[in-house]
Design an enzyme around this catalytic site. Structure first.
Site, PDB file in Angstrom:
ATOM      1  N   LYS A 246     -32.471 -25.808  69.593  1.00 13.07           N
ATOM      2  CA  LYS A 246     -32.478 -26.354  68.232  1.00 13.07           C
ATOM      3  C   LYS A 246     -31.086 -26.880  67.901  1.00 13.07           C
ATOM      4  CE  LYS A 246     -32.555 -24.719  63.411  1.00 13.07           C
ATOM      5  NZ  LYS A 246     -32.704 -23.527  62.549  1.00 13.07           N
ATOM      6  N   ASP A 251     -27.792 -28.058  57.945  1.00 11.34           N
ATOM      7  CA  ASP A 251     -29.070 -27.759  57.301  1.00 11.34           C
ATOM      8  C   ASP A 251     -28.866 -27.493  55.821  1.00 11.34           C
ATOM      9  OD1 ASP A 251     -31.656 -27.107  56.697  1.00 11.34           O
ATOM     10  OD2 ASP A 251     -31.574 -25.108  57.587  1.00 11.34           O
ATOM     11  N   LYS A 258     -31.116 -25.071  49.911  1.00  5.27           N
ATOM     12  CA  LYS A 258     -30.503 -23.753  50.007  1.00  5.27           C
ATOM     13  C   LYS A 258     -29.499 -23.568  48.867  1.00  5.27           C
ATOM     14  CE  LYS A 258     -30.479 -23.585  55.102  1.00  5.27           C
ATOM     15  NZ  LYS A 258     -31.295 -22.379  55.333  1.00  5.27           N
ATOM     16  N   ASP A 269     -26.105 -24.339  62.685  1.00  8.78           N
ATOM     17  CA  ASP A 269     -27.546 -24.353  62.944  1.00  8.78           C
ATOM     18  C   ASP A 269     -27.888 -25.166  64.195  1.00  8.78           C
ATOM     19  OD1 ASP A 269     -29.880 -23.196  62.106  1.00  8.78           O
ATOM     20  OD2 ASP A 269     -30.476 -24.832  60.787  1.00  8.78           O
ATOM     21  N   ASP A 328     -37.234 -26.264  54.501  1.00  4.38           N
ATOM     22  CA  ASP A 328     -36.146 -25.443  55.043  1.00  4.38           C
ATOM     23  C   ASP A 328     -36.589 -24.680  56.293  1.00  4.38           C
ATOM     24  OD1 ASP A 328     -33.570 -24.447  55.164  1.00  4.38           O
ATOM     25  OD2 ASP A 328     -34.002 -22.737  53.859  1.00  4.38           O
ATOM     26  N   GLU A 330     -37.229 -26.242  59.121  1.00  4.56           N
ATOM     27  CA  GLU A 330     -37.179 -27.462  59.928  1.00  4.56           C
ATOM     28  C   GLU A 330     -36.911 -27.198  61.401  1.00  4.56           C
ATOM     29  OE1 GLU A 330     -33.357 -26.184  60.195  1.00  4.56           O
ATOM     30  OE2 GLU A 330     -34.539 -26.245  58.349  1.00  4.56           O
ATOM     31  N   ARG A 332     -38.155 -25.044  63.528  1.00  4.93           N
ATOM     32  CA  ARG A 332     -39.361 -24.895  64.356  1.00  4.93           C
ATOM     33  C   ARG A 332     -40.059 -26.242  64.568  1.00  4.93           C
ATOM     34  NH1 ARG A 332     -41.493 -20.647  60.148  1.00  4.93           N
ATOM     35  NH2 ARG A 332     -39.232 -20.444  60.102  1.00  4.93           N
TER      36      ARG A 332
END
Length: 479
Positions: A246, A251, A258, A269, A328, A330, A332
């Site tokens: 990933k 993010d 967030k 991230d 949020d 995202e 996966r």
């Protein structure tokens, strides 16, 4: 990188070095002195004994209690070394292995010392003064220990090379570390190895090849998404082992924004993708006889006119549709597309392992020392668990079965990306991901939200985990 060597005679220890030993070791006994006797007596009580005074010709002498050289669980030896080497008194560290310490403890200590070759000051973003740094590591041992320690230190040096590349990339602020920047850095680093080649999908190719989930996440940003595949051909034929990471370079949470405190470390991230790159560099450094593909799913989850909206439905490259009920969640999405894409690339894929800073829930379940492992393949579960114990980069298995099915049910699409009841978040994400790897290919998911960062004094920096775990698993798999 820090240089290394093995020593078998105490006469080879250079003056003004930092010796780290234990009471009663053959080396300690070969260096008799009143100071050594006093410090050894202190260490035998279970206390660390350390001095920079009256220890000539050494610059520093540290005697670690014998029990700490056997502690594979709580990293006591490394915890001793961390403050000692934060401001070293010598460029040359000598680690005494003549007492036959536990090899996992030695691995962790050697890995830690090699990783001192990078720190945040090296990014050039802060005014700093020149300070002493460790440049040489020596392992003192008996002749009969040399073969095993030579293999250990060679592996750990290569692992540290990959970890440092991954850590440095992850530590760079996201305004610079964009999806295209990651591609550029990967191409630059891979150019040092003829065995590595890079394949890049830009935003147009991502759409053309049907990676609708990756496109959905990245289309809200002015910094468009990328898919980077790094190919390593250490042999001409054979199955391909694939790793997927990933790579959310920042993010915000998208329209599911967030809060500020939760957004602060979100440049990290992309640690999963950075660690895939680092692993590929380690494999190439060791010139392993294997075929490997590393896939980095790179995007910035931003807010903009084209940002994905809750309730949108996107289609992955394997044809499955996903309702995006939380922007949020995202990570996966990009992983799902990358896993499906990787599974379609080769006639024979031995396994796919993905890694991601995916859920805060795994930290609540396992803390900061264990990575979460989710798989339905028992052989892969056992192999990764064993490799974690051998490398000191451990995993803990969480359930993954059909009892999670309701967590990803959608009324409008094949799947939804988050459960409506906010339960089993980590396992639910893995349940979503398993739909994107064909059952014929063994697959495992590593949630490294707790382990991809090292936290100290309220600050977080990239750790380079789980590169040690994955390299050990690969070496075991090649036997």
């Amino acid at each position: 990188m820090i240089h290394y060597q093995l020593l078998t005679s105490h006469q080879e220890i250079v003056a003004k070095s930092h010796l780290i030993t234990t009471a009663g070791s053959p080396l300690a006994n070969a260096l008799p002195s009143l100071l050594m006797q006093e410090m050894s007596a202190q260490a035998e009580t279970g206390e660390l004994a350390d001095t920079t005074f009256h220890c000539a010709p050494l610059a520093r002498l540290t005697i670690v209690p014998q029990s700490d050289w056997q502690d594979t669980l709580t990293d006591t030896l490394v915890n001793h070394l961390r403050p000692l080497l934060a401001a070293p008194r010598s460029e040359h560290v000598v680690l005494d292995c003549s007492y036959s310490p536990h090899l996992v403890v030695v691995r962790k200590a050697v890995r830690f010392i090699f990783n001192l070759a990078h720190n945040l000051d090296d990014l050039g973003l802060k005014k700093t003064t020149n300070r002493l740094r460790v440049t040489q590591l020596s392992l003192y041992c008996h002749e009969e220990q040399k073969p095993s320690l030579e293999a250990l230190i060679r592996e750990e040096h290569a692992i540290a090379y990959g970890m440092i590349a991954a850590r440095r990339l992850a530590d760079i602020p996201s305004e610079q570390c964009t999806p295209q920047f990651v591609v550029d850095e990967a191409q630059r680093l891979c150019a040092d190895f003829q065995s590595l080649r890079c394949e890049v999908l830009d935003e147009q190719a991502i759409v053309e090849q049907g990676l609708g989930l990756l496109h959905a996440v990245g289309k809200g940003s002015a910094r468009p998404p990328r898919l980077l595949a790094i190919h390593y051909d250490g042999v001409k034929e054979g199955p391909v082992r694939s790793y997927v990471g990933k790579g959310i370079t920042f993010d915000t949470g998208g329209l599911w924004l967030k809060e500020g405190a939760g957004m602060y470390t979100m440049k990290y991230d992309m640690c999963g993708a950075a660690n895939v790159l680092g692993l590929m560099l380690t494999i190439a450094t060791l010139a392993l006889p294997v075929r490997v593909m590393g896939v980095l799913a790179l995007a910035e989850n931003a807010i903009g006119p084209n940002a994905m909206q809750p309730g949108n439905v996107a289609r992955a490259c394997n044809g499955l549709t996903v309702e995006i009920n939380n922007t949020d969640a995202e990570g996966r999405l990009v992983l799902a597309d990358a896993i499906a894409w990787a599974s379609q690339r080769h006639a024979h894929t031995r396994y796919i392992i993905d890694m991601a800073t995916l859920t805060g829930a795994v930290v609540k379940a396992l803390g900061y020392e264990l990575s979460g492992l989710m798989t339905q393949d028992e052989n892969l579960r056992q192999a990764l668990t064993q490799a974690g114990e051998q490398s000191g980069d451990e995993v803990w298995s969480l359930p993954l079965d059909a009892r999670l099915k309701k967590q990803t049910d959608s009324a409008i699409a094949d799947l939804c990306n988050t459960p409506g009841n906010n339960a089993a978040i980590s396992a639910s994400a893995a349940w979503l991901l398993h739909h994107f790897c064909p059952q014929s290919i063994p697959w495992a998911h590593l949630d490294v939200s707790g382990t991809a960062l090292w936290r100290e004094s309220g600050k977080s920096v990239a750790s380079g985990r789980p590169i040690p775990l994955l390299l050990r698993h690969l070496l075991n798999d090649l036997r």
